[in-house]
Design an enzyme around this catalytic site. Structure first.
Site, mmCIF file in Angstrom:
data_model
loop_
_atom_site.group_PDB
_atom_site.id
_atom_site.type_symbol
_atom_site.label_atom_id
_atom_site.label_comp_id
_atom_site.label_asym_id
_atom_site.label_seq_id
_atom_site.Cartn_x
_atom_site.Cartn_y
_atom_site.Cartn_z
ATOM 1 N N ARG A 91 42.758 1.446 94.194
ATOM 2 C CA ARG A 91 43.774 2.291 93.848
ATOM 3 C C ARG A 91 43.589 2.686 92.504
ATOM 4 O O ARG A 91 43.312 1.881 91.488
ATOM 5 C CB ARG A 91 45.190 1.860 94.231
ATOM 6 C CG ARG A 91 45.757 0.565 93.512
ATOM 7 C CD ARG A 91 46.596 -0.175 94.097
ATOM 8 N NE ARG A 91 46.300 -0.388 95.431
ATOM 9 C CZ ARG A 91 47.248 -1.013 96.538
ATOM 10 N NH1 ARG A 91 48.354 -1.178 96.011
ATOM 11 N NH2 ARG A 91 46.738 -1.298 97.566
ATOM 12 N N ASP A 96 55.098 -0.967 90.997
ATOM 13 C CA ASP A 96 55.936 -1.838 91.712
ATOM 14 C C ASP A 96 57.252 -2.084 91.093
ATOM 15 O O ASP A 96 56.974 -2.679 89.768
ATOM 16 C CB ASP A 96 55.445 -3.017 92.503
ATOM 17 C CG ASP A 96 54.089 -2.590 93.294
ATOM 18 O OD1 ASP A 96 54.175 -1.690 94.224
ATOM 19 O OD2 ASP A 96 53.175 -3.379 93.433
#
Length: 161
Positions: A91, A96
């Site tokens: 990615r 997060d």
């Protein structure tokens, strides 16, 4: 305002640059102040055959609601070319929510404290650079106990940004 810790990771398209751009974007979020950013760390991918990851943690003070912040983080990921093709796949950017004040959050889209963070040195060690030494997670676990159970293995600390 609540103190929030954001885990950041990238293993595509100049990962350190991706994290740098993410930090700039985090600093522009509404109702939010960027408090600090850890050093960058490199680690192997959780899946074999992928490029190494560059990871860091950012500390924010924010008045945004948890799902509003999650939406804003996903918009930053999308702006930086994030594609969601496979779980744990390579990615350009992964953001997060690790901790959100002293909240326990169990929503279909968001679990806080972040699941499996206790087993991820690339999360715990950058978090420890920013969090108080006696940090207690909302679920009662102590950061220092998590660190003691998660050795600094496979990590390479890079220069602070």
């Amino acid at each position: 305002m609540e103190r929030i810790y954001i885990g950041m990771g990238s293993n595509l398209a100049a990962p350190a640059d991706q994290l740098g751009h993410a930090v700039e974007a985090l600093a522009q979020l509404p109702q939010t102040a960027l408090i600090g950013v850890s050093a960058f760390y490199q680690s192997d991918s959780l899946l074999p055959g992928q490029p190494r990851y560059t990871n860091a943690v950012a500390a924010l003070d924010s008045g945004l609601a948890p799902l509003a912040l999650l939406d804003a983080l996903q918009a930053i990921e999308n702006d930086q070319g994030r594609e969601r093709n496979e779980r744990w796949g390579p990615r350009t950017l992964d953001l997060d929510i690790l901790l959100f004040g002293d909240r326990l959050i169990d929503e279909p889209r968001l679990k806080v404290p972040h699941y499996h963070m206790q087993a991820r040195a690339f999360v715990l060690y950058p978090l420890a650079e920013l969090a108080p030494a006696d940090l207690q997670l909302a679920d009662g676990r102590l950061l220092r106990a998590l660190l003691a159970d998660c050795p600094f293995v496979g990590l390479e600390r890079l220069s602070p940004i």
